[in-house]
Design an enzyme around this catalytic site. Structure first.
Site, PDB file in Angstrom:
ATOM      1  N   ASP A 120     -17.468   6.541  -1.392  1.00 50.95           N
ATOM      2  CA  ASP A 120     -16.169   6.397  -0.729  1.00 50.95           C
ATOM      3  C   ASP A 120     -16.015   7.639   0.143  1.00 50.95           C
ATOM      4  O   ASP A 120     -16.776   8.615  -0.009  1.00 50.95           O
ATOM      5  CB  ASP A 120     -15.069   6.329  -1.818  1.00 50.95           C
ATOM      6  CG  ASP A 120     -13.666   6.044  -1.270  1.00 50.95           C
ATOM      7  OD1 ASP A 120     -13.510   5.823  -0.053  1.00 50.95           O
ATOM      8  OD2 ASP A 120     -12.715   6.064  -2.080  1.00 50.95           O
TER       9      ASP A 120
ATOM     10  N   CYS B 262     -16.293   1.125   0.680  1.00 56.40           N
ATOM     11  CA  CYS B 262     -15.072   0.367   0.989  1.00 56.40           C
ATOM     12  C   CYS B 262     -14.683   0.467   2.461  1.00 56.40           C
ATOM     13  O   CYS B 262     -13.974  -0.393   2.966  1.00 56.40           O
ATOM     14  CB  CYS B 262     -13.936   0.836   0.099  1.00 56.40           C
ATOM     15  SG  CYS B 262     -13.516   2.586   0.305  1.00 56.40           S
TER      16      CYS B 262
ATOM     17  N   ARG C 277     -13.226  -8.968   1.804  1.00 56.10           N
ATOM     18  CA  ARG C 277     -11.801  -8.714   1.508  1.00 56.10           C
ATOM     19  C   ARG C 277     -10.974  -9.948   1.877  1.00 56.10           C
ATOM     20  O   ARG C 277     -10.062 -10.341   1.156  1.00 56.10           O
ATOM     21  CB  ARG C 277     -11.297  -7.500   2.302  1.00 56.10           C
ATOM     22  CG  ARG C 277     -11.969  -6.167   1.946  1.00 56.10           C
ATOM     23  CD  ARG C 277     -11.507  -5.650   0.592  1.00 56.10           C
ATOM     24  NE  ARG C 277     -10.071  -5.514   0.510  1.00 56.10           N
ATOM     25  CZ  ARG C 277      -9.364  -4.477   0.993  1.00 56.10           C
ATOM     26  NH1 ARG C 277      -9.973  -3.463   1.546  1.00 56.10           N
ATOM     27  NH2 ARG C 277      -8.046  -4.437   0.868  1.00 56.10           N
TER      28      ARG C 277
ATOM     29  N   ARG D  45       0.884  -1.169   0.000  1.00 58.33           N
ATOM     30  CA  ARG D  45       0.000   0.000   0.000  1.00 58.33           C
ATOM     31  C   ARG D  45       0.917   1.212   0.000  1.00 58.33           C
ATOM     32  O   ARG D  45       1.517   1.567   1.023  1.00 58.33           O
ATOM     33  CB  ARG D  45      -0.915   0.015   1.221  1.00 58.33           C
ATOM     34  CG  ARG D  45      -1.592   1.362   1.400  1.00 58.33           C
ATOM     35  CD  ARG D  45      -2.718   1.343   2.397  1.00 58.33           C
ATOM     36  NE  ARG D  45      -3.859   0.639   1.854  1.00 58.33           N
ATOM     37  CZ  ARG D  45      -5.076   0.649   2.420  1.00 58.33           C
ATOM     38  NH1 ARG D  45      -5.295   1.321   3.531  1.00 58.33           N
ATOM     39  NH2 ARG D  45      -6.084  -0.004   1.860  1.00 58.33           N
TER      40      ARG D  45
ATOM     41  N   GLN E 173      -9.946  -4.222  -3.324  1.00 55.42           N
ATOM     42  CA  GLN E 173     -11.228  -3.710  -2.854  1.00 55.42           C
ATOM     43  C   GLN E 173     -12.321  -4.004  -3.879  1.00 55.42           C
ATOM     44  O   GLN E 173     -13.408  -4.486  -3.544  1.00 55.42           O
ATOM     45  CB  GLN E 173     -11.129  -2.194  -2.624  1.00 55.42           C
ATOM     46  CG  GLN E 173     -12.418  -1.572  -2.154  1.00 55.42           C
ATOM     47  CD  GLN E 173     -12.815  -2.094  -0.789  1.00 55.42           C
ATOM     48  OE1 GLN E 173     -12.038  -2.002   0.149  1.00 55.42           O
ATOM     49  NE2 GLN E 173     -14.020  -2.648  -0.673  1.00 55.42           N
TER      50      GLN E 173
ATOM     51  N   HIS F 273      -7.283   0.455  -6.414  1.00 53.69           N
ATOM     52  CA  HIS F 273      -7.471  -0.418  -5.244  1.00 53.69           C
ATOM     53  C   HIS F 273      -8.124  -1.712  -5.747  1.00 53.69           C
ATOM     54  O   HIS F 273      -9.295  -1.995  -5.478  1.00 53.69           O
ATOM     55  CB  HIS F 273      -8.352   0.291  -4.211  1.00 53.69           C
ATOM     56  CG  HIS F 273      -8.249  -0.266  -2.825  1.00 53.69           C
ATOM     57  ND1 HIS F 273      -7.558  -1.428  -2.526  1.00 53.69           N
ATOM     58  CD2 HIS F 273      -8.765   0.172  -1.635  1.00 53.69           C
ATOM     59  CE1 HIS F 273      -7.648  -1.670  -1.231  1.00 53.69           C
ATOM     60  NE2 HIS F 273      -8.371  -0.715  -0.665  1.00 53.69           N
TER      61      HIS F 273
HETATM   62  N1   CP Z   1     -11.135  -0.417   2.463  1.00 57.94           N
HETATM   63  C1   CP Z   1      -9.866  -0.466   2.891  1.00 57.94           C
HETATM   64  O1   CP Z   1      -8.910  -0.666   2.119  1.00 57.94           O
HETATM   65  O2   CP Z   1      -9.720  -0.290   4.234  1.00 57.94           O
HETATM   66  P1   CP Z   1      -8.341  -0.031   5.018  1.00 57.94           P
HETATM   67  O3   CP Z   1      -7.833   1.306   4.540  1.00 57.94           O
HETATM   68  O4   CP Z   1      -8.712  -0.026   6.456  1.00 57.94           O
HETATM   69  O5   CP Z   1      -7.373  -1.111   4.668  1.00 57.94           O
HETATM   70  N1  NVA Z   2     -10.172   6.571  -1.268  1.00 58.63           N
HETATM   71  C1  NVA Z   2      -9.799   6.116   0.056  1.00 58.63           C
HETATM   72  C2  NVA Z   2      -9.938   4.646   0.160  1.00 58.63           C
HETATM   73  C3  NVA Z   2      -9.612   4.060   1.500  1.00 58.63           C
HETATM   74  C4  NVA Z   2      -9.736   2.577   1.557  1.00 58.63           C
HETATM   75  C5  NVA Z   2      -8.384   6.561   0.374  1.00 58.63           C
HETATM   76  O1  NVA Z   2      -7.531   6.562  -0.528  1.00 58.63           O
HETATM   77  O2  NVA Z   2      -8.136   6.957   1.513  1.00 58.63           O
END
Ligand code: CP
Ligand code: NVA
Length: 300
Positions: free
Chosen positions: A219, A259, A287, A104, A134, A131
């Site tokens: 989101d 998400c 997930r 990430r 997701q 993502h």
């Molecule tokens: N939806 C998602 O990726 O959650 P986290 O940021 O908690 O991993």
């Molecule tokens: N769009 C959000 C998704 C989190 C899972 C972010 O990037 O923070």
């Protein structure tokens, strides 16, 4: 499938196979409390995170344990990707010890570089532009609810210039799903992303986008890294809040997806996320099952 960097690394058939596999894995956990075979015995996963996470970290780590493997969490300050040493050297060292890498990272280029220099598979656990894990879990949830991934209309409301909706748009293109997006000026999908998903319909009016939709998605309005813009975002995005009135304009059987993390009273009301149409928490649980399917596909 060597790595999973973008949802567009997958064909429609591969997505459907992953959904089937994830549903089977979920059934094993639900019915028997675990898996009979442990196909990831002696396999290790290195998990690189330069942003916060609940679901992604938990699901990959627990998923590895449930399949007999092991996962090592590397926090932002542990490795300082690209700063303490080059991405090249990091990828080389990790792939000499671990069997798979998840990352990430803010920059999509960093995850592509990790995959380029690594000799083991790399999974995008979220970048600024995608993502994929997701969206695979979203598709699994949609399939569980509707029994199909064809002939459905998806609607997305809110910040359309963000990672999750980019991956949804690419997935809609691959699966031939109708996708309508409603976003305010300044938060619309970027031209480069529109080019990759030419079938998506764009609106400024949320009611038009949700009309007849089977799946209503949103989101957070303030993605990680955008915190300084919070006030302005909340003001501009408020008319795109998912409310029960808006859900009533969708298909009567419509579900709500998010998400997570979610902010009640902002991108959706409490009534929507905690109401009967919400599948957001099943989506979060999925997930775990979906990523196990992805890791098995890459490692076995
Ligand atoms: N939806 C998602 O990726 O959650 P986290 O940021 O908690 O991993
Ligand atoms: N769009 C959000 C998704 C989190 C899972 C972010 O990037 O923070």
């Amino acid at each position: 499938m060597n790595s999973l960097l973008s949802i567009s690394d997958l064909s429609a058939d591969q997505i459907k196979q992953l959904v089937d596999k994830a549903i089977a894995l979920k059934a094993e956990i639900k019915n028997k409390g675990g898996h009979d075979k442990l196909p990831l015995k002696n396999k290790s996963m290195a998990m690189i995170f330069d942003k916060s996470s609940l679901r992604t970290r938990l699901s990959f780590e627990i998923g590895m344990t449930q399949l007999g493997g092991h996962a090592v969490y590397l926090a932002p300050d542990d490795i300082k990707l690209g700063k303490r040493e080059t991405v090249h050297d990091t990828a080389k060292v990790i792939s000499s010890m671990a069997d798979i890498i998840i990352a990430r990272v803010t920059s999509h280029e960093d995850v592509s570089d990790l995959a380029r220099y690594s000799t083991v598979p790399v999974i995008n656990a979220m970048t600024d532009v995608e993502h994929p894990c997701q969206v695979l879990a979203d598709l699994m949830t949609i399939y569980e609810k509707f029994g199909t991934l064809t002939g459905l209309k998806l609607a997305y409301l809110g910040d359309a210039d963000a990672n999750v909706i980019y991956s949804i748009a690419l997935a809609a293109e691959i699966l031939n799903l109708e996708l309508a997006i409603a976003a305010p000026k300044g938060y619309e999908m970027a031209p480069a992303a529109r080019k990759q998903a030419p079938s998506v319909k764009h609106y400024n009016d949320p009611a038009k986008a949700v009309k007849g939709a089977h799946v209503v998605i949103t989101d957070t309005w303030v993605s990680m890294g955008k915190e300084a813009e919070s006030q302005e975002r909340l003001k501009k995005l408020m008319p795109f809040q998912v409310t029960t009135d808006l859900m009533a304009k969708a298909d009567p059987k419509a579900i709500f997806l998010h998400c997570l993390p979610a902010y009640r009273g902002k991108e959706m009301t409490t009534e929507v996320i905690d109401g009967p149409q919400s599948a957001a928490f099943e989506e979060a649980e999925n997930r775990l099952h979906m990523q196990k399917a992805v890791v098995l596909e890459l490692l076995t």
